[in-house]
Scaffold this active site. Structure first.
Site, PDB file in Angstrom:
ATOM      1  N   ARG A 126      -1.985  -6.407  11.487  1.00 13.53           N
ATOM      2  CA  ARG A 126      -1.319  -5.104  11.368  1.00 13.53           C
ATOM      3  C   ARG A 126      -2.259  -4.037  11.896  1.00 13.53           C
ATOM      4  O   ARG A 126      -3.402  -3.933  11.455  1.00 13.53           O
ATOM      5  CB  ARG A 126      -0.960  -4.811   9.911  1.00 13.53           C
ATOM      6  N   GLU A 145      -7.483   1.286  12.177  1.00 13.74           N
ATOM      7  CA  GLU A 145      -8.136  -0.021  12.272  1.00 13.74           C
ATOM      8  C   GLU A 145      -7.073  -1.062  12.566  1.00 13.74           C
ATOM      9  O   GLU A 145      -5.880  -0.791  12.441  1.00 13.74           O
ATOM     10  CB  GLU A 145      -8.837  -0.388  10.947  1.00 13.74           C
ATOM     11  N   ASN A 147      -6.026  -4.884  11.217  1.00 11.36           N
ATOM     12  CA  ASN A 147      -6.305  -5.890  10.182  1.00 11.36           C
ATOM     13  C   ASN A 147      -5.904  -7.251  10.710  1.00 11.36           C
ATOM     14  O   ASN A 147      -4.707  -7.503  10.895  1.00 11.36           O
ATOM     15  CB  ASN A 147      -5.494  -5.582   8.924  1.00 11.36           C
ATOM     16  N   SER A 152      -1.287  -7.023   4.486  1.00 12.23           N
ATOM     17  CA  SER A 152      -0.294  -7.213   3.436  1.00 12.23           C
ATOM     18  C   SER A 152       0.901  -6.270   3.587  1.00 12.23           C
ATOM     19  O   SER A 152       0.966  -5.459   4.517  1.00 12.23           O
ATOM     20  CB  SER A 152      -0.951  -7.049   2.074  1.00 12.23           C
ATOM     21  N   LYS A 307     -14.751  -3.713  12.240  1.00 10.56           N
ATOM     22  CA  LYS A 307     -14.796  -2.315  12.684  1.00 10.56           C
ATOM     23  C   LYS A 307     -15.819  -2.138  13.806  1.00 10.56           C
ATOM     24  O   LYS A 307     -15.650  -1.290  14.688  1.00 10.56           O
ATOM     25  CB  LYS A 307     -15.061  -1.409  11.494  1.00 10.56           C
ATOM     26  N   LYS A 366     -18.087   4.406   8.529  1.00  8.83           N
ATOM     27  CA  LYS A 366     -17.425   3.184   8.050  1.00  8.83           C
ATOM     28  C   LYS A 366     -18.337   1.972   8.065  1.00  8.83           C
ATOM     29  O   LYS A 366     -18.852   1.593   9.126  1.00  8.83           O
ATOM     30  CB  LYS A 366     -16.217   2.864   8.939  1.00  8.83           C
ATOM     31  N   GLU A 370     -13.497  -4.229   4.191  1.00 10.22           N
ATOM     32  CA  GLU A 370     -12.046  -4.107   4.222  1.00 10.22           C
ATOM     33  C   GLU A 370     -11.559  -3.890   2.798  1.00 10.22           C
ATOM     34  O   GLU A 370     -12.264  -4.187   1.845  1.00 10.22           O
ATOM     35  CB  GLU A 370     -11.430  -5.425   4.728  1.00 10.22           C
ATOM     36  N   GLY A 371     -10.351  -3.388   2.694  1.00  8.94           N
ATOM     37  CA  GLY A 371      -9.709  -3.352   1.379  1.00  8.94           C
ATOM     38  C   GLY A 371      -9.652  -1.981   0.745  1.00  8.94           C
ATOM     39  O   GLY A 371      -9.182  -1.827  -0.376  1.00  8.94           O
ATOM     40  N   ARG A 452       2.751   3.923   4.838  1.00  7.99           N
ATOM     41  CA  ARG A 452       2.122   4.145   3.525  1.00  7.99           C
ATOM     42  C   ARG A 452       1.739   5.606   3.426  1.00  7.99           C
ATOM     43  O   ARG A 452       1.302   6.202   4.413  1.00  7.99           O
ATOM     44  CB  ARG A 452       0.864   3.288   3.384  1.00  7.99           C
TER      45      ARG A 452
HETATM   46  P1  ADP Z   1     -10.035  -0.525   5.108  1.00  9.27           P
HETATM   47  O1  ADP Z   1     -10.424  -1.744   5.820  1.00  9.27           O
HETATM   48  O2  ADP Z   1     -10.799  -0.272   3.872  1.00  9.27           O
HETATM   49  O3  ADP Z   1      -8.539  -0.421   4.925  1.00  9.27           O
HETATM   50  P2  ADP Z   1      -9.685   1.721   6.922  1.00  9.27           P
HETATM   51  O4  ADP Z   1     -10.382   1.907   8.207  1.00  9.27           O
HETATM   52  O5  ADP Z   1      -8.248   1.400   6.988  1.00  9.27           O
HETATM   53  O6  ADP Z   1     -10.491   0.649   6.092  1.00  9.27           O
HETATM   54  O7  ADP Z   1      -9.885   3.033   6.045  1.00  9.27           O
HETATM   55  C1  ADP Z   1      -9.346   3.162   4.748  1.00  9.27           C
HETATM   56  C2  ADP Z   1      -8.576   4.461   4.627  1.00  9.27           C
HETATM   57  O8  ADP Z   1      -9.426   5.568   4.929  1.00  9.27           O
HETATM   58  C3  ADP Z   1      -7.410   4.576   5.576  1.00  9.27           C
HETATM   59  O9  ADP Z   1      -6.257   3.996   5.043  1.00  9.27           O
HETATM   60  C4  ADP Z   1      -7.287   6.080   5.747  1.00  9.27           C
HETATM   61  O10 ADP Z   1      -6.573   6.640   4.654  1.00  9.27           O
HETATM   62  C5  ADP Z   1      -8.721   6.551   5.649  1.00  9.27           C
HETATM   63  N1  ADP Z   1      -9.325   6.667   7.000  1.00  9.27           N
HETATM   64  C6  ADP Z   1      -9.943   5.704   7.691  1.00  9.27           C
HETATM   65  N2  ADP Z   1     -10.359   6.120   8.900  1.00  9.27           N
HETATM   66  C7  ADP Z   1      -9.986   7.401   8.980  1.00  9.27           C
HETATM   67  C8  ADP Z   1     -10.130   8.410  10.000  1.00  9.27           C
HETATM   68  N3  ADP Z   1     -10.728   8.143  11.149  1.00  9.27           N
HETATM   69  N4  ADP Z   1      -9.620   9.639   9.733  1.00  9.27           N
HETATM   70  C9  ADP Z   1      -8.995   9.920   8.572  1.00  9.27           C
HETATM   71  N5  ADP Z   1      -8.846   9.013   7.575  1.00  9.27           N
HETATM   72  C10 ADP Z   1      -9.323   7.773   7.764  1.00  9.27           C
HETATM   73 MG    MG Z   2      -7.071  -0.035   6.224  1.00 14.23          MG
END
Ligand code: ADP
Ligand code: MG
Length: 476
Positions: A126, A145, A147, A152, A307, A366, A370-371, A452
């Protein structure tokens, strides 16, 4: 908001209260369910999965852009997974300081050395986006990102459209209710799992869901199990513990768990360090990787979803290497990239650090996790970067431009939470499914979407950690 639910509905307290009651019952009736935190491994008492009272307006063009680029992302992930040199180079600085990624990489190397025993590759992923607000009021699709492991909510997302349709009808918004799109990622994901199972070629062999010990989100997975059983494909839920105790390979490397032959391992557990509570769990992962079962994902596809790889892909010329004669595909993928910056040791990484320290609010830091709930924002970024014991620790992270989606008003329905209007931000996901056998891509599809939404008070966090809730796009 003109494109969304008018204020006369949004601000009508009596109506909202009535709609919330209808909404919760509709969610329960449609199977938008979650086990409760008090008894996460029992289905005696369950609740609805948190969701928005109303769908959220999403511009048509960006929505379709996300769906249209998905098959290219599938191809890209798959190509990366087959490029051992690329993975080695991309992840070298990360694995030097990040133990978890290093352990995954070690398994990957071991498999390369031994030779892959299975030529069937099953990819379910996803790709997540936020819609970055441009100055002219339009928005642009920016990938958060991708996944490649345990993506899920493809199950529950199949059940939420009818819930929103009903709410809108009760609210007297028939036109909007007709604009809620059908969505059935579960069916598409199962199409790919079924294909891999067929290619494996044994009717007795099972699809093994490798699940967590704590299983609150079981109903999302049950949607997929249900679709498999409909196709007469046997499936079982097993934990790492079961593989540790009873997992074995026969002389042809066929995998058996509890004496059942496994055609497909569908990982819904194993993407966090804490999922591996002992060395035996790592042994179990290696055993599955070595086996003839199709793994979703296999270890190299798991690594392709890190990442760090995402950041390396954003460097000039890298996408071109994967799509040498397809500038249009390169353009389509690159259009979705936000600014991503290396923290590798050297002048480029130094520049990134200086940039982050000068304007931390513009970025997200970052780690390779994940998660949800792992990212670092604002002044915390300075603290983390400045307080590192060893300068090389920074290579465990990447830096990314912070995306600023247009906020919208909604009510987040969460168990035992007060019914109040919130300022919300949403994240759009596109599900990809593909199957490759040897050189042949036998399936490559975009199989649905996920929206979401979270309150803008929270910088981070997904549905599973209780921050974001399920939603549906209302295209305009
Ligand atoms: P994870 O693997 O923990 O899901 P993500 O990269 O999806 O990592 O980041 C988790 C959450 O952080 C995202 O669902 C989003 O709400 C927020 N986020 C991540 N990257 C960004 C970004 N570049 N700008 C704004 N919000 C972000
Ligand atoms: Mg995420």
């Amino acid at each position: 908001m003109a494109q969304g639910i008018p204020d006369e509905v949004m601000m009508n307290t009596a109506l909202i209260k009535e709609l919330a009651e209808v909404a919760k019952d509709a969610a329960l009736q449609q199977g938008v369910l979650m086990r409760i935190k008090e008894t996460p491994n029992s289905s005696e008492l369950v609740t609805y999965t948190s969701f928005t009272l109303f769908p959220t307006p999403v511009p048509k063009d960006v929505f379709h852009q996300a769906l249209a680029v998905q098959t290219h992302y599938n191809t890209l992930v798959d190509k990366i997974s087959q490029d051992a040199d690329f993975l080695q180079e991309a992840l070298a600085s990360t694995i030097a300081v990040d133990d978890f990624t290093a352990r995954l990489f070690k398994i990957h190397q071991q498999i390369l050395k031994e030779g892959r025993s299975q030529s069937i590759v099953l990819g379910l992923n996803r790709s997540d986006y936020m819609l970055d607000q441009r100055e002219d009021g339009t928005s642009s699709l920016k990938q958060i990102e991708i996944n490649t492991f345990a993506a899920s909510f493809g199950g529950l997302a199949s059940r939420t459209p009818d819930v929103h349709r009903q709410i809108l009808k009760v609210a007297g918004r028939l036109e909007e209710s007709q604009r809620i799109l059908d969505n059935n990622p579960a069916a598409g994901l199962v199409g790919a799992i079924a294909k891999a199972w067929e290619l494996y070629g044994s009717e007795r062999a099972i699809v093994m869901f490798l699940v967590e010990d704590t299983q609150r989100n079981i109903f999302d997975q049950r949607c997929i199990e249900y679709e498999l059983w409909k196709r007469n494909i046997p499936t079982r839920r097993k934990g790492f513990g079961d593989v540790v105790k009873t997992g074995k390979l026969d002389q042809d490397k066929r995998l058996f768990v509890d004496d059942l032959e496994v055609a497909v391992v569908y990982f819904r557990n194993g993407y966090m360090p804490q999922n591996y509570i002992s060395e035996q769990y790592w042994d179990a992962r290696l055993l599955m990787e070595r086996s003839l079962a199709a793994k979703c994902p296999d270890i190299s596809t798991h690594l392709a979803g890190t990442k760090k790889v995402q950041q390396v892909l954003a460097k000039p010329g890298v996408l071109e290497k994967f799509f040498p004669d397809q500038p249009q595909v390169v353009g389509q993928i690159r259009a979705t990239f936000a600014g991503l910056y290396t923290l590798d040791m050297g002048p480029e990484g130094d520049k990134t650090v200086a940039m982050a320290l000068a304007a931390p609010d513009r970025f997200v830091l970052k780690p390779q996790r994940e998660g949800g709930g792992n990212n670092i924002y604002g002044s915390e970024i300075c603290k983390v970067l400045e307080e590192m014991k060893e300068p090389t620790e920074r290579t465990a992270y990447i830096l990314m431009d912070k995306i600023h989606p247009t906020p919208s008003k909604n009510y987040l329905l969460k168990r035992d939470a007060p019914l109040q209007i919130s300022n919300c931000l949403c994240e759009l996901g596109a599900y990809g499914a593909y199957v490759r056998r040897g050189e042949d891509m036998v399936m490559n599809e975009c199989v649905g979407h996920l929206l979401r939404t979270k309150s803008s008070e929270h910088a981070d966090g997904g549905v599973a950690v209780g921050v974001a809730v399920l939603d549906n796009p209302l295209l305009f």
